[in-house]
Design a protein around this motif. Structure first.
Motif, PDB file in Angstrom:
ATOM      1  N   CYS A 242       0.842  -1.214   0.000  1.00 56.81           N
ATOM      2  CA  CYS A 242       0.000   0.000   0.000  1.00 56.81           C
ATOM      3  C   CYS A 242       0.870   1.254   0.000  1.00 56.81           C
ATOM      4  O   CYS A 242       1.615   1.502   0.955  1.00 56.81           O
ATOM      5  N   CYS A 388     -10.708   2.478  -1.688  1.00 56.11           N
ATOM      6  CA  CYS A 388      -9.812   1.380  -1.312  1.00 56.11           C
ATOM      7  C   CYS A 388     -10.656   0.201  -0.824  1.00 56.11           C
ATOM      8  O   CYS A 388     -11.555   0.381  -0.010  1.00 56.11           O
ATOM      9  N   CYS A 439       0.939  -0.755  -4.461  1.00 58.11           N
ATOM     10  CA  CYS A 439      -0.458  -0.572  -4.839  1.00 58.11           C
ATOM     11  C   CYS A 439      -0.725   0.926  -4.933  1.00 58.11           C
ATOM     12  O   CYS A 439      -0.365   1.692  -4.031  1.00 58.11           O
TER      13      CYS A 439
HETATM   14 FE1  SF4 Z   1      -3.369   1.579  -0.166  1.00 60.98          FE
HETATM   15 FE2  SF4 Z   1      -4.040   0.427  -2.465  1.00 60.98          FE
HETATM   16 FE3  SF4 Z   1      -5.880   0.932  -0.565  1.00 60.98          FE
HETATM   17 FE4  SF4 Z   1      -4.814   2.941  -1.955  1.00 60.98          FE
HETATM   18  S1  SF4 Z   1      -6.094   1.267  -2.797  1.00 60.98           S
HETATM   19  S2  SF4 Z   1      -5.134   2.885   0.266  1.00 60.98           S
HETATM   20  S3  SF4 Z   1      -2.722   2.231  -2.221  1.00 60.98           S
HETATM   21  S4  SF4 Z   1      -4.141  -0.510  -0.436  1.00 60.98           S
END
Ligand code: SF4
Length: 456
Positions: A242, A388, A439
């Motif tokens: 993330c 998300c 991500c």
């Molecule tokens: Fe993190 Fe991916 Fe969620 Fe965005 S979509 S908060 S980058 S895990």
């Protein structure tokens, strides 16, 4: 980030140290992970023969006191701080979850969010407890009616999405991380020889544990009298750590994937200064998570850095104010401008991200009221346009301001003189030399694990 920020993921901690009270160590570890979830917290402990679980709504420090910790004896424990991602905010969804099935008794704490919970729930036997995705995993493990490690190696490969688990039976501490490695999970060792698992390295620091390594994506570690045993329960898939751990979630005093979080935020600020320069008198952060980025912007631009806002550190849950006057007061409880710093000056206001922008709009108004001559808003990440599904609760897509408005519209809505977001390539480069491992789905819509319904 203002209080329209996403609700953080969750924090997990585990310790097996037969020479110290594990509940006290877990309390300290959870205290260091409080920023990852403030709705509920819990500790499960074992003295080698039985597991006790104590959990409640609220902050770690308000739930647990000496009396309550002493009632949790033993050298093996796991702990959890929670913000609801799947499942309502309620005691019943507080973690660790625990199950007793035949000879199997275990407790489990989860950071992340599964995307195939509905399909998994259909595999549960009738009458199984259903609440959060973590409940479903506990139900699947219990249904195996076998040794916990065997059950995990059977169940984990069926899970899709983000998970870093800590788990325990009466004698063993277990950690597992999903094959994409969305959420961090670290292994540490105490001077006594005991072992620790934690979402972030500062939680290892506070209990005096040395960072040994990160748990690998698709890896299960089992810690018992023999030490640490490792099993690869799934082939690692393309890394998808993330990126928001670096932007906002993680503590700045930690390291993830070998990258210092504070340094990454500072590099984002420096990159933003190069990408979007502006003539101004003061670079100031929206405290706290934007501070390193604002410092980086100031260093790269040569413009003075200083505080223009003071943040009240004792804010709990904000209330839904019934009148406009009370709503404005509610924003002022959190932030108040330092008039001497901002009056008559051209400000560069640095924010790590903009999700809903409700509080940020009020904050910008306060800076204007305090006499700011110009406000140039600079954001350390690209527009947050997609929800998300991997453990950061940003709400429905319609609540994301960048999903509804162009950058110019957001600038006007916030009352800024200019607004610039850091470009995605510059953000990932500031985080890591290998951006393929991150991500960025909430910024790009490119989800590493397909979301049922969204990708039907
Ligand atoms: Fe993190 Fe991916 Fe969620 Fe965005 S979509 S908060 S980058 S895990």
């Amino acid at each position: 980030m203002a209080d329209d920020s996403p609700k953080e993921a969750c924090g997990v901690f585990g310790v097996r140290d037969l020479q110290q009270p594990a509940s006290h160590l877990t309390y300290l570890g959870l205290y260091a992970l409080q920023h990852r979830g403030q709705e509920s917290a819990g500790i499960a402990v074992s003295d080698g023969t039985k597991i006790l679980v104590d959990k409640d709504m609220g902050l770690v420090s308000t739930i647990f006191d000496e009396h309550r910790l002493r009632a949790l004896p033993g050298g093996l424990a796991i702990g959890h701080t929670r913000y609801a991602t799947t499942g309502a905010s309620a005691w019943v969804n507080a973690q660790p979850v625990s199950r007793h099935a035949g000879d199997l008794f275990f407790a489990l704490g989860h950071n992340g969010n599964l995307v195939n919970t509905v399909a998994l729930a259909r595999e549960l036997p009738p009458g199984a407890e259903l609440g959060s995705d973590s409940d479903v995993v506990a139900g699947l493990l219990a249904a195996e009616r076998t040794d916990l490690v065997t059950a995990l190696t059977t169940v984990l490969p069926r899970l899709e999405g983000a998970y870093s688990f800590v788990a325990m039976d009466e004698t063993r501490l277990i950690g597992a991380r999903d094959p994409h490695g969305f959420r961090p999970l670290f292994l540490g060792q105490l001077d006594t020889g005991g072992w620790v698992l934690a979402s972030e390295t500062p939680a290892l620091d506070v209990v005096g544990a040395r960072v040994v390594r990160e748990i690998d994506p698709g890896e299960l570690v089992v810690i018992d009298d023999e030490g640490v045993r490792t099993l690869q329960f799934a082939v690692p898939r393309p890394r998808a750590l993330c990126s928001f751990e670096f932007v906002y979630i993680a503590r700045p005093d930690g390291r993830i994937a070998g990258v210092g979080v504070h340094a990454a935020r500072r590099r984002m600020g420096m990159a933003l200064a190069r990408q979007a320069p502006v003539d101004a008198d003061l670079v100031m952060p929206i405290p706290d998570s934007s501070i390193p980025g604002a410092q980086g912007y100031a260093a790269a631009s040569g413009i003075e850095y200083g505080d223009g806002l003071i943040k009240n550190r004792y804010i709990g849950r904000t209330f839904i104010a019934p009148t406009q006057a009370l709503r404005e007061s509610a924003v002022r409880i959190k932030f108040n401008p330092i008039a001497d710093m901002v009056a008559g000056r051209r400000l560069i206001v640095v924010e790590d991200s903009i999700v809903r922008a409700t509080t940020l709009r009020g904050t910008m108004g306060m800076l204007r009221d305090a006499g700011a001559a110009e406000i140039h808003l600079r954001v350390l990440s690209p527009p947050y346009r997609w929800s998300c599904f991997y453990g950061l609760d940003t709400g429905d897509r319609s609540s994301l301001i960048a999903a509804r408005m162009s950058v110019d519209e957001i600038r006007d809505h916030l009352g800024a003189d200019s607004l610039e977001y850091l470009e995605i390539g510059a953000m990932t480069e500031a985080i890591s030399p290998s951006p393929d491992g991150l991500c960025t789905a909430c910024l790009t819509g490119d989800y590493p694990v397909p979301i049922p319904g969204l990708h039907a």
